[in-house]
Design an enzyme around this catalytic site. Sequence first.
Site, PDB file in Angstrom:
ATOM      1  N   ARG A   1      -3.301  -4.336   3.543  1.00 19.43           N
ATOM      2  CA  ARG A   1      -1.976  -4.619   2.968  1.00 19.43           C
ATOM      3  C   ARG A   1      -0.980  -3.567   3.462  1.00 19.43           C
ATOM      4  O   ARG A   1      -1.228  -2.373   3.412  1.00 19.43           O
ATOM      5  CB  ARG A   1      -2.050  -4.597   1.444  1.00 19.43           C
ATOM      6  CG  ARG A   1      -0.692  -4.809   0.739  1.00 19.43           C
ATOM      7  CD  ARG A   1      -0.055  -3.504   0.313  1.00 19.43           C
ATOM      8  NE  ARG A   1       1.132  -3.692  -0.509  1.00 19.43           N
ATOM      9  CZ  ARG A   1       1.944  -2.714  -0.861  1.00 19.43           C
ATOM     10  NH1 ARG A   1       1.691  -1.473  -0.480  1.00 19.43           N
ATOM     11  NH2 ARG A   1       3.017  -2.947  -1.597  1.00 19.43           N
ATOM     12  N   VAL A   2       0.172  -4.023   3.946  1.00 18.84           N
ATOM     13  CA  VAL A   2       1.236  -3.116   4.351  1.00 18.84           C
ATOM     14  C   VAL A   2       2.425  -3.369   3.442  1.00 18.84           C
ATOM     15  O   VAL A   2       2.830  -4.523   3.238  1.00 18.84           O
ATOM     16  CB  VAL A   2       1.622  -3.344   5.831  1.00 18.84           C
ATOM     17  CG1 VAL A   2       2.852  -2.525   6.204  1.00 18.84           C
ATOM     18  CG2 VAL A   2       0.447  -2.975   6.736  1.00 18.84           C
ATOM     19  N   GLY A   3       2.968  -2.303   2.873  1.00 16.13           N
ATOM     20  CA  GLY A   3       4.074  -2.447   1.933  1.00 16.13           C
ATOM     21  C   GLY A   3       5.421  -2.280   2.604  1.00 16.13           C
ATOM     22  O   GLY A   3       5.570  -2.436   3.824  1.00 16.13           O
ATOM     23  N   ASP A   4       6.400  -1.930   1.795  1.00 14.45           N
ATOM     24  CA  ASP A   4       7.773  -1.784   2.278  1.00 14.45           C
ATOM     25  C   ASP A   4       7.988  -0.522   3.099  1.00 14.45           C
ATOM     26  O   ASP A   4       8.865  -0.475   3.969  1.00 14.45           O
ATOM     27  CB  ASP A   4       8.726  -1.730   1.081  1.00 14.45           C
ATOM     28  CG  ASP A   4       8.386  -0.537   0.172  1.00 14.45           C
ATOM     29  OD1 ASP A   4       7.234  -0.482  -0.314  1.00 14.45           O
ATOM     30  OD2 ASP A   4       9.235   0.342  -0.021  1.00 14.45           O
TER      31      ASP A   4
ATOM     32  N   THR B   1      11.440   3.772  -3.372  1.00  9.77           N
ATOM     33  CA  THR B   1      10.125   3.785  -4.011  1.00  9.77           C
ATOM     34  C   THR B   1      10.083   2.649  -5.032  1.00  9.77           C
ATOM     35  O   THR B   1      11.103   2.308  -5.623  1.00  9.77           O
ATOM     36  CB  THR B   1       9.839   5.134  -4.706  1.00  9.77           C
ATOM     37  OG1 THR B   1       8.747   4.970  -5.614  1.00  9.77           O
ATOM     38  CG2 THR B   1      11.033   5.640  -5.492  1.00  9.77           C
ATOM     39  N   GLY B   2       8.898   2.092  -5.240  1.00  9.84           N
ATOM     40  CA  GLY B   2       8.764   0.995  -6.195  1.00  9.84           C
ATOM     41  C   GLY B   2       7.780  -0.029  -5.676  1.00  9.84           C
ATOM     42  O   GLY B   2       6.970   0.260  -4.793  1.00  9.84           O
ATOM     43  N   VAL B   3       7.862  -1.220  -6.213  1.00  9.88           N
ATOM     44  CA  VAL B   3       6.917  -2.270  -5.830  1.00  9.88           C
ATOM     45  C   VAL B   3       7.315  -2.816  -4.452  1.00  9.88           C
ATOM     46  O   VAL B   3       8.363  -3.447  -4.300  1.00  9.88           O
ATOM     47  CB  VAL B   3       6.910  -3.400  -6.880  1.00  9.88           C
ATOM     48  CG1 VAL B   3       5.942  -4.495  -6.468  1.00  9.88           C
ATOM     49  CG2 VAL B   3       6.556  -2.835  -8.243  1.00  9.88           C
TER      50      VAL B   3
ATOM     51  N   THR C   1       5.273   6.380  -4.345  1.00 11.93           N
ATOM     52  CA  THR C   1       5.657   6.764  -2.983  1.00 11.93           C
ATOM     53  C   THR C   1       6.485   8.050  -2.998  1.00 11.93           C
ATOM     54  O   THR C   1       7.136   8.349  -3.985  1.00 11.93           O
ATOM     55  CB  THR C   1       6.502   5.600  -2.421  1.00 11.93           C
ATOM     56  OG1 THR C   1       5.693   4.441  -2.423  1.00 11.93           O
ATOM     57  CG2 THR C   1       7.064   5.880  -1.055  1.00 11.93           C
TER      58      THR C   1
HETATM   59  N1  GLY Z   1       6.527   1.231  -2.257  1.00  8.09           N
HETATM   60  C1  GLY Z   1       5.236   1.508  -1.823  1.00  8.09           C
HETATM   61  C2  GLY Z   1       4.414   0.329  -1.639  1.00  8.09           C
HETATM   62  O1  GLY Z   1       4.583  -0.661  -2.340  1.00  8.09           O
HETATM   63  O2  GLY Z   1       3.557   0.355  -0.797  1.00  8.09           O
END
Ligand code: GLY
Length: 325
Positions: A195-198, A218-220, A167
Site C-alpha cells: 500500500r502506498v499512501g499520500d 498528515t492524516g488519512v 506521519t
Molecule cells: N498520511 C500517511 C499515510 O496515510 O500513509
Amino acid sequence: MLPVVVVHGGAGHVPRTRAEQSLSGVCSAARGGYAVLRGGGSSMDAVVEAVRILENDPHFNAGCGSVLNVRGDVEMDAIVMDGRTLSSGAVSAVRNIANPVQLARLVMDKTSHACLTAGGAQQFARSLGVPEVPQESLITEYSRMRWKKNLAPDANPVECQMGKMGTVGAVAVDREGNVACATSTGGMLNKMEGRVGDTPCIGSGGYADNQSGAVSTTGVGEAIMKVTLARLILFHMEQGQSVEAASDLGLAHMKSRVGGLGGVVTVDPQGRWAARFNSLQMAWAAGQNGTLHYGLYAGEDFTQSMDPDQDPDQGHGPPPAGVRH
Ligand code: GLY
C-alpha cells in the site's frame, strides 16, 4: 521573518503517556532545522534535517517507530520538493532504510525521476552505498504491541483511527526566500503489503513552489489523495488567502467532501507560517527569529527562546514551561 522552519509529528490522537515525548521530539526537530537555516543552509537542507531527526525518534510513525503492515513488516514512504525549481524526489514502500527522507532527496538530486518504489528504490540505495539496516532496528515494542492489538477481532476503534495517522513533515523558507517541504511516514497501521499512501505523491503529501509557498500534510492518506490537500492549500493561497485561512479551507474541504481528518504545516515565501489540524491533536513546532513555538492541541502556541546559551531542554514537554499566546 526569514528564515523559518515548521515541523509536525503527525495528526491524530497522542496518548497522554507519549504527549511529552512527542512535543520534545518536534521541538528538537525544529531546533535542528533552524540551526541549518541560521548557518546559511538552504530550506531543502533544513527540511531534510528536521525530518531526519523525526525519523530517528522512535516516538513517531516514520523511520524507527514506523507502524507495521498487516504482515508485521515496515514499509515507508517519503517525499521532498524544492520550491525554486519544482524538482521533487520520493520513495514508496521502501524497507530497511533508516532515513527514507534522505533517499527521497537522492532520487531528486541523482535521477531524472520523481519517485522510486520498493525493490527499485532499494537497488538505487544500494548503488549509492546507502546502508541497509535490519528491519528489527526500525520496529519498537510500542509499534509491535499496536500491530498485535489491531489484528485482534475486538480491536478498539480509537486505536485503529490513531493507526491511520502519525506521519512527520517539515516546511521551511531560507534567507533567499526559497521554500521546501519534506514528509516521511510508515503509513497506516496494518495496511496491506505494498500500500502506498499520500506521502510520496506530489501535491498530496507535500508541495513547494516559490511562487506560493510550501505545505507538508498528515492524516488519512486515502482522503488526502482524493483532494490533493497540499496543492489545494497552495491554490487557496494563490487566490489571496492567508496561510492559516488556506490551510483551514483545505482541511475543511477534505472533511466535508470525503470525511477525512488530518493536519498541515504551511509557509509562504515571506515567512508567514501556520500549523493547523482538524484531528484531536497534532504535535508541531516552529523556529523563527530565535524563538521556538510549539503546541499539541488546537489553539496552543507556546514559546521559548532558542538562544544557544539557554538550556536546550528548557520548556520541552508540558505546555506550562512555555509562554502561551
Ligand atoms: N498520511 C500517511 C499515510 O496515510 O500513509
